[in-house]
Design a protein around this motif. Sequence first.
Motif, PDB file in Angstrom:
ATOM      1  N   LEU A 138       1.911 -30.724  52.756  1.00 50.38           N
ATOM      2  CA  LEU A 138       0.471 -30.518  52.849  1.00 50.38           C
ATOM      3  C   LEU A 138       0.061 -30.476  54.320  1.00 50.38           C
ATOM      4  N   VAL A 139      -0.862 -29.587  54.638  1.00 54.66           N
ATOM      5  CA  VAL A 139      -1.301 -29.403  56.027  1.00 54.66           C
ATOM      6  C   VAL A 139      -1.937 -30.675  56.586  1.00 54.66           C
ATOM      7  N   LYS A 140      -2.574 -31.478  55.745  1.00 54.88           N
ATOM      8  CA  LYS A 140      -3.231 -32.695  56.237  1.00 54.88           C
ATOM      9  C   LYS A 140      -2.238 -33.694  56.824  1.00 54.88           C
ATOM     10  N   ARG A 141      -0.955 -33.513  56.539  1.00 53.35           N
ATOM     11  CA  ARG A 141       0.062 -34.407  57.095  1.00 53.35           C
ATOM     12  C   ARG A 141       0.584 -33.917  58.450  1.00 53.35           C
ATOM     13  N   LEU A 142       0.116 -32.777  58.911  1.00 48.28           N
ATOM     14  CA  LEU A 142       0.575 -32.230  60.182  1.00 48.28           C
ATOM     15  C   LEU A 142      -0.297 -32.737  61.328  1.00 48.28           C
ATOM     16  N   SER A 143       0.290 -32.796  62.514  1.00 48.87           N
ATOM     17  CA  SER A 143      -0.480 -33.138  63.705  1.00 48.87           C
ATOM     18  C   SER A 143      -1.380 -31.964  64.082  1.00 48.87           C
ATOM     19  N   MET A 144      -2.350 -32.213  64.968  1.00 48.24           N
ATOM     20  CA  MET A 144      -3.234 -31.138  65.424  1.00 48.24           C
ATOM     21  C   MET A 144      -2.431 -30.023  66.094  1.00 48.24           C
ATOM     22  N   GLY A 145      -1.407 -30.400  66.856  1.00 45.17           N
ATOM     23  CA  GLY A 145      -0.575 -29.408  67.511  1.00 45.17           C
ATOM     24  C   GLY A 145       0.165 -28.537  66.518  1.00 45.17           C
ATOM     25  N   GLN A 146       0.715 -29.165  65.473  1.00 49.01           N
ATOM     26  CA  GLN A 146       1.425 -28.407  64.441  1.00 49.01           C
ATOM     27  C   GLN A 146       0.470 -27.485  63.693  1.00 49.01           C
TER      28      GLN A 146
END
Length: 515
Positions: A138-146
């Motif tokens: 899920l995108v919510k688990r990615l850092s802002m950079g990712q």
Amino acid sequence: MEEILRVENISKNFPGVLAVDNVSFSLQKGEILALVGENGAGKSTLTNMLGGVLSPDQGRIILDGKSVSFQSSHDAIRKGISTVFQELSLVSNLSVAENIFANRHPVGPVNNIRWRKLYQETKDLLGKFILDLDPVMLVKRLSMGQRQILEILKAISTKPIVLILDEPTSSLAEAEIDYLFHNIRKLQDQGMSFIYTTHKLSEVFKIANRVMVMRDGKYVGIEKVTEVTEADLVSMMVGRQIRNVYGAVSGKTFSSEYFRVVNFCREGVFHKITFGLRRGEILGLAGLVGAGRTELARAIFGAEPKDSGQIYLDGNPVKIAGPRDAIRYRIAYLTEDRKALGLFLGMQIRDNLIAPFLKQLSSSIGFMKEKLINRHAREKVKEFAIATPTIYQKVLNLSGGNQQKCLVAMWMGIRPEVIIFDEPTRGVDVGARVEIYQKLRGFASAGTGIIVISSDLAELIGMCDRILVMHQGEIKGEVLPENYSEELILSFATGINNQPLICTTAPDAKENLKS
């Protein structure tokens, strides 16, 4: 070189504002054209017209030899121009694969999504850019950079002729920027053309072939990057010379340490963080995205939990269970995400400027003191040079630089003892940067200690009296002015330099510590 895009006499009017005024330019195949200018120069309006978000009032766009017009951003993508906007469009509760191929999922005979093919195509695309992400994550688990890199990958997946990038590195650390530039050059070699909008002038010289400058909606000029300096671009952008962006550093002296963080820990995020801060000191906090800098700052402020650790202010332990406690001790945290977490965009400027200290502006029975509020708001608008016709203007209508100045003005209302500023100039033009740097130096000169978290190493080197470097949740190095270099900072940030840390407090204040 072969011309791939030509813009002829394009203009756009809004009520009372000529946002883009008769602008013409061309883009060559395989070229990276940087687009620079202050906030309000017309860059966003221009790129929105090229990306199909807005329709020009006059002029024409010629793409690959054909005159084109766009009914929407989807229409622009279909015809060959894709845009990555600064405000990310990813859906946090959907997977990496679903975001990349949004509205373009491979489907079966009854219009059912072919999940196996979707994940395989995503994996293949990620592999081309050596990006180690699980398509199912899920995108919510990615850092802002990712997320920023994923947004760019999503645009690239449409195979555009021209890719417009609006502040693509605003959420990236140096290593991620290098990774992004490597892939942009790879796509450039394959014939893709780029319009690259940025406030970081140093990036212009790293990635672009030519640079176009806009001011007040007008075309100022296009130059080869090999034939101009950063000072030349600043002069073209603002119409005057700015000699020292970061301000004067000489002659600084510090009193003893007055603020100390001891053994801050949070499992899996940061570990045994200890450092001190002197009055009047600007302390930098460097590190790659995911190093734990923002999480540490928010934990100090009480906005995120910690497992253990203690804060001392003027030698006395203070307990901060939440932001309200931090504000009571006059500790301010200015978030990196001003739009989502820092400001109330739909509210008036005056309401934002009083948000952290409403109690001081209300009567004993809870009524707001309107005259006092308006006077305070007008004073802050004037003090921080916030460009607005009225204090009743909604914050969302301000430029990025003025929103950032509004955020600073908001927190200065509590007369902070400690300021923690996360990415102080993200998405801010050079003119507003200079004003923010001047304000920070003014606060420091008045005796306020400031902690600056930044992914812009030039900014840290230009502004800070010391720099602490984090790697994987720990402080791995301390860099003093006599040793400042981007290479040394990055060696600590990437874990290459494993030399033991000599000190994590003010060099002349160790004997005054109380813990």
